[in-house]
Structures are given as C-alpha cells and as structure tokens.
Design a protein around this motif. Sequence first.
Motif, PDB file in Angstrom:
ATOM      1  N   GLY A 146      19.002  74.212  28.158  1.00  0.00           N
ATOM      2  CA  GLY A 146      19.256  72.815  28.506  1.00  0.00           C
ATOM      3  C   GLY A 146      19.503  71.969  27.267  1.00  0.00           C
ATOM      4  O   GLY A 146      20.400  71.125  27.242  1.00  0.00           O
ATOM      5  N   LYS A 147      18.704  72.184  26.235  1.00  0.00           N
ATOM      6  CA  LYS A 147      18.891  71.450  24.977  1.00  0.00           C
ATOM      7  C   LYS A 147      20.235  71.790  24.330  1.00  0.00           C
ATOM      8  O   LYS A 147      20.951  70.900  23.865  1.00  0.00           O
ATOM      9  CB  LYS A 147      17.758  71.757  23.999  1.00  0.00           C
ATOM     10  N   GLU A 148      20.558  73.084  24.301  1.00  0.00           N
ATOM     11  CA  GLU A 148      21.815  73.517  23.683  1.00  0.00           C
ATOM     12  C   GLU A 148      23.017  72.964  24.443  1.00  0.00           C
ATOM     13  O   GLU A 148      23.945  72.403  23.839  1.00  0.00           O
ATOM     14  CB  GLU A 148      21.866  75.048  23.638  1.00  0.00           C
ATOM     15  N   LEU A 149      22.995  73.101  25.758  1.00  0.00           N
ATOM     16  CA  LEU A 149      24.117  72.625  26.566  1.00  0.00           C
ATOM     17  C   LEU A 149      24.281  71.116  26.431  1.00  0.00           C
ATOM     18  O   LEU A 149      25.403  70.609  26.305  1.00  0.00           O
ATOM     19  CB  LEU A 149      23.944  73.010  28.033  1.00  0.00           C
ATOM     20  N   GLY A 150      23.175  70.388  26.433  1.00  0.00           N
ATOM     21  CA  GLY A 150      23.248  68.937  26.261  1.00  0.00           C
ATOM     22  C   GLY A 150      23.892  68.538  24.944  1.00  0.00           C
ATOM     23  O   GLY A 150      24.719  67.628  24.883  1.00  0.00           O
ATOM     24  N   MET A 151      23.534  69.246  23.885  1.00  0.00           N
ATOM     25  CA  MET A 151      24.099  68.943  22.580  1.00  0.00           C
ATOM     26  C   MET A 151      25.584  69.288  22.522  1.00  0.00           C
ATOM     27  O   MET A 151      26.401  68.507  22.038  1.00  0.00           O
ATOM     28  CB  MET A 151      23.352  69.701  21.494  1.00  0.00           C
ATOM     29  N   PHE A 152      25.952  70.460  23.039  1.00  0.00           N
ATOM     30  CA  PHE A 152      27.363  70.848  23.016  1.00  0.00           C
ATOM     31  C   PHE A 152      28.204  69.941  23.906  1.00  0.00           C
ATOM     32  O   PHE A 152      29.321  69.566  23.553  1.00  0.00           O
ATOM     33  CB  PHE A 152      27.547  72.303  23.425  1.00  0.00           C
ATOM     34  N   ALA A 153      27.694  69.578  25.066  1.00  0.00           N
ATOM     35  CA  ALA A 153      28.440  68.679  25.960  1.00  0.00           C
ATOM     36  C   ALA A 153      28.688  67.342  25.294  1.00  0.00           C
ATOM     37  O   ALA A 153      29.782  66.771  25.421  1.00  0.00           O
ATOM     38  CB  ALA A 153      27.680  68.507  27.287  1.00  0.00           C
ATOM     39  N   GLN A 154      27.703  66.840  24.580  1.00  0.00           N
ATOM     40  CA  GLN A 154      27.874  65.578  23.856  1.00  0.00           C
ATOM     41  C   GLN A 154      28.977  65.705  22.802  1.00  0.00           C
ATOM     42  O   GLN A 154      29.799  64.807  22.657  1.00  0.00           O
ATOM     43  CB  GLN A 154      26.554  65.164  23.197  1.00  0.00           C
ATOM     44  N   ARG A 155      29.012  66.812  22.100  1.00  0.00           N
ATOM     45  CA  ARG A 155      30.056  67.030  21.087  1.00  0.00           C
ATOM     46  C   ARG A 155      31.447  67.107  21.713  1.00  0.00           C
ATOM     47  O   ARG A 155      32.411  66.598  21.175  1.00  0.00           O
ATOM     48  CB  ARG A 155      29.812  68.335  20.335  1.00  0.00           C
ATOM     49  N   ILE A 156      31.531  67.781  22.859  1.00  0.00           N
ATOM     50  CA  ILE A 156      32.833  68.007  23.482  1.00  0.00           C
ATOM     51  C   ILE A 156      33.351  66.753  24.177  1.00  0.00           C
ATOM     52  O   ILE A 156      34.490  66.344  24.007  1.00  0.00           O
ATOM     53  CB  ILE A 156      32.748  69.165  24.509  1.00  0.00           C
ATOM     54  N   PHE A 157      32.486  66.158  24.984  1.00  0.00           N
ATOM     55  CA  PHE A 157      32.929  65.068  25.847  1.00  0.00           C
ATOM     56  C   PHE A 157      32.554  63.689  25.350  1.00  0.00           C
ATOM     57  O   PHE A 157      32.906  62.697  25.968  1.00  0.00           O
ATOM     58  CB  PHE A 157      32.368  65.290  27.269  1.00  0.00           C
ATOM     59  N   GLY A 158      31.838  63.654  24.232  1.00  0.00           N
ATOM     60  CA  GLY A 158      31.473  62.395  23.596  1.00  0.00           C
ATOM     61  C   GLY A 158      30.623  61.546  24.427  1.00  0.00           C
ATOM     62  O   GLY A 158      30.425  60.436  24.466  1.00  0.00           O
TER      63      GLY A 158
END
Length: 158
Positions: A146-158
């Motif tokens: 959950g932490k990893e996906l949240g961080m990557f989603a923020q990077r991708i979708f801003g």
Amino acid sequence: VTGKIFIQLLFGLIQDWGSTPVLWCAGVDTGAYQAINCRLRRPELFAGAIGLSGLYDMSRFMGSEADDLILRNSPLNALAETGIYNAAALAKAEENSLLLCAGQGAYEDDARADTKALQAALEAAALPCHVELWGNDVSHDWYWWGKELGMFAQRIFG
C-alpha cells in the motif's frame, strides 16, 4: 454482465480512447508478473506497469521454460526470446513506464532476486525501467505494498 462480455466491452472502451494509452497495470507477488506482462505484450494499450514484490519467473510454478505457455507468461523467460514481445513498440517506451519494487525484509528473497533478474533482462533488451529495493524492514505484505503503490501513483499521476 458475464466475464467475456465485460472483457469485450472493456477492450472496446480501450480502443475508443484513441492512440495514446492511459491504462496502467499494477500487481503484487504473482500479480506483478501479470501487470508487467500486460505492458510488455500490449504496449499499445497499457501506458505502464507497476510490479511490487514480483515473481517474474513462472517456470518455478508451471514447468519447463521451453514450454510456449511459460514463454508467453513469464517475463524473464520471454525477454530472452525473440518474437514474443513487439520490440518496435517497446522501444518507444518512456522512462519509468515499468516500475519495479521489492523489499529486503521477511519473505522477500524470491521477489528481490526476480526483481533484480528482470531489471537485468530489461536492460539487456534496452528497455527502460525504474527499480527500487526498499529496506530490511520491508516485508512481503499488504502494509508495504500500500505504501509503495501510493508513492508510485503519486509520482505517475501527480
């Protein structure tokens, strides 16, 4: 709606969105190989993929790597073969369209090894990817994913 009709409707919607793919795949554990495989096999439909704690060598579950089923569904094995992935379409892949992450804590040994092996295979095929290996406290469970996906989603979708 049955599964087959749903898939046909979804494919129709994807086709109607135009030539720029907007879908991202994400998966954990064996779901990570499925997400990465979607991106590698259909780069015209999927903008990218995120693999968390992924197991990318399916021959450990399904048998010999020479088997066609393994080759088409195991990114590590398929990258070593020619003609399975559309090399021309993948050559246009943008930086970070493949994001891989694994921890170094409990139950992450296989995922960490497969993540490093997939990184090497992608680099050998001249395909860009972004790899992160998180700390010794990062274990193979939903809390970290959950932490990893949240961080990557923020990077991708801003």
